[in-house]
Design an enzyme around this catalytic site. Structure first.
Site, PDB file in Angstrom:
ATOM      1  N   ARG A  36      99.547  19.482  11.036  1.00  0.00           N
ATOM      2  CA  ARG A  36     100.987  19.265  10.896  1.00  0.00           C
ATOM      3  C   ARG A  36     101.235  18.674   9.518  1.00  0.00           C
ATOM      4  NH1 ARG A  36     102.163  22.501  13.939  1.00  0.00           N
ATOM      5  NH2 ARG A  36     103.293  22.324  15.901  1.00  0.00           N
TER       6      ARG A  36
ATOM      7  N   GLU B 200     109.088  21.672   6.196  1.00  0.00           N
ATOM      8  CA  GLU B 200     109.122  23.138   6.293  1.00  0.00           C
ATOM      9  C   GLU B 200     110.546  23.611   6.523  1.00  0.00           C
ATOM     10  OE1 GLU B 200     106.339  24.565   9.237  1.00  0.00           O
ATOM     11  OE2 GLU B 200     104.752  23.300   8.442  1.00  0.00           O
TER      12      GLU B 200
ATOM     13  N   HIS C 197     102.822  28.635   7.327  1.00  0.00           N
ATOM     14  CA  HIS C 197     102.581  28.265   8.730  1.00  0.00           C
ATOM     15  C   HIS C 197     102.169  29.494   9.572  1.00  0.00           C
ATOM     16  CE1 HIS C 197     103.700  24.993  11.889  1.00  0.00           C
ATOM     17  NE2 HIS C 197     102.696  25.737  12.319  1.00  0.00           N
TER      18      HIS C 197
END
Ligand code: DGY
Length: 323
Positions: free
Chosen positions: A242, A271, A289
């Protein structure tokens, strides 16, 4: 009996959407744009189940409503640090996730990143596409050998172990592990791995450090300026966990001043925004991602959510309940 009313917050693989629609009174966010926090609060009032993803932020204020109709947040993804679990619990809302089915593909992307950054694949591709490749030469884009090097794995759950499998048995790497709780000796033995009790002691020993721990408040900036300084000046940091686990500003400084060898990231603090300081770092590989982004895994994740919901609404405990 009326079918449970279910909201899917993003588009999912069509095969899974179709299966879900057979069982539930299903609404899909066909625009496929992240919902606003006010939309999510409204959804908690209107739906029996909401099926969020990592792009849905559900902090405490989202749960600020008199009475939630929602009984379950069946998250599409293994990480759920975007959901305030306490606030959900206060409304009696259960939370499930989708572990196991994405471990291999996430470890594959961590391995991809490790190889890319070590072998300067991103730089090489950028050079070639820019028409700047002048041909082979013995000193061109010299990278770092991965096979046989030492890998530190931070967080030794399912994905960390899948990474160890690849590193040890595919690339003959020495595997060191940092994990909050002790790892069973028979699990370490599968990868000839050694557990190092203190993260600060693991970092200086590694050629590569790969993060596989959960996100959330407890691991926020686990990798900060001080810990980056503990890494070898030739060491590489890989993050597929993360974004919040790494202090991005500190990382950018380490990359700009070459106090580490390089980094490779699949996840980011804000993000999909990427800071200019990261954008400009050449010794950094970045992916948007993609950890679980294969057809097989994304379908399996959806089916896992379907299983969790089916059990929940049939009065059985869903297998992946996390809160
Ligand atoms: C996961 O499953 O946690 C992926 O990162 C997508 O959320």
């Amino acid at each position: 009996m009326a079918k449970p009313k279910v909201l899917v917050t993003r588009r999912w693989p069509v095969a899974v959407e179709e299966k879900m629609a057979e069982v539930f009174d299903l609404t899909i966010n066909r625009d496929d744009r992240p919902l606003a926090q006010s939309d999510l609060t409204a959804a908690l009032a209107d739906y029996d189940a909401v099926l969020p993803t990592v792009t849905d932020r559900l902090p405490a204020p989202v749960f600020d409503l008199p009475r939630a109709r929602t009984k379950i947040l069946a998250n599409y993804g293994v990480g759920f640090s975007h959901i305030d679990t306490e606030a959900a619990r206060a409304h009696g809302i259960a939370i499930t996730n989708t572990p196991d089915v994405l471990s291999e593909c996430t470890a594959d992307i961590a391995m991809t990143l490790m190889l890319m950054v070590a072998r300067r694949a991103g730089e090489g591709e950028r050079e070639l596409r820019a028409g700047q490749w002048t041909g082979w030469r013995p000193t061109h884009l010299i990278g770092t050998k991965v096979s046989g090097a030492t890998l530190g794995i931070v967080g030794f759950g399912r994905i960390g172990q899948a990474m160890a499998q690849r590193a040890r048995h595919g690339f003959g790497m020495r595997v060191l592990v940092y994990n909050r709780s002790p790892v069973a000796p028979e699990i370490l033995a599968r990868y000839d791995a050694e557990q190092v009790p203190v993260l600060d002691e693991l970092l200086p020993q590694c050629d590569f450090v790969s993060l596989h721990c959960p996100g959330g408040a407890e691991n926020r900036h686990l990798i900060n300026a001080r810990r980056l300084d503990l890494m070898k000046p030739t060491g590489f940091l890989i993050n597929t966990a993360r974004g919040e686990v790494v202090d991005e500003h500190a990382l950018a400084k380490a990359l700009w001043f070459d106090t580490i060898g390089g980094a490779a990231l699949d996840v980011f603090e804000r993000e999909p925004q990427i800071s200019d300081e990261l954008m400009g770092a050449d010794n950094l590989v970045m992916l948007p991602h993609l950890g679980s982004a294969t057809r097989e895994t994304r379908e399996a994740m959806g089916l896992r959510v379907l299983d969790n919901l089916t059990d929940f609404f049939a009065g059985r405990p869903p297998r992946d309940r996390v809160a």
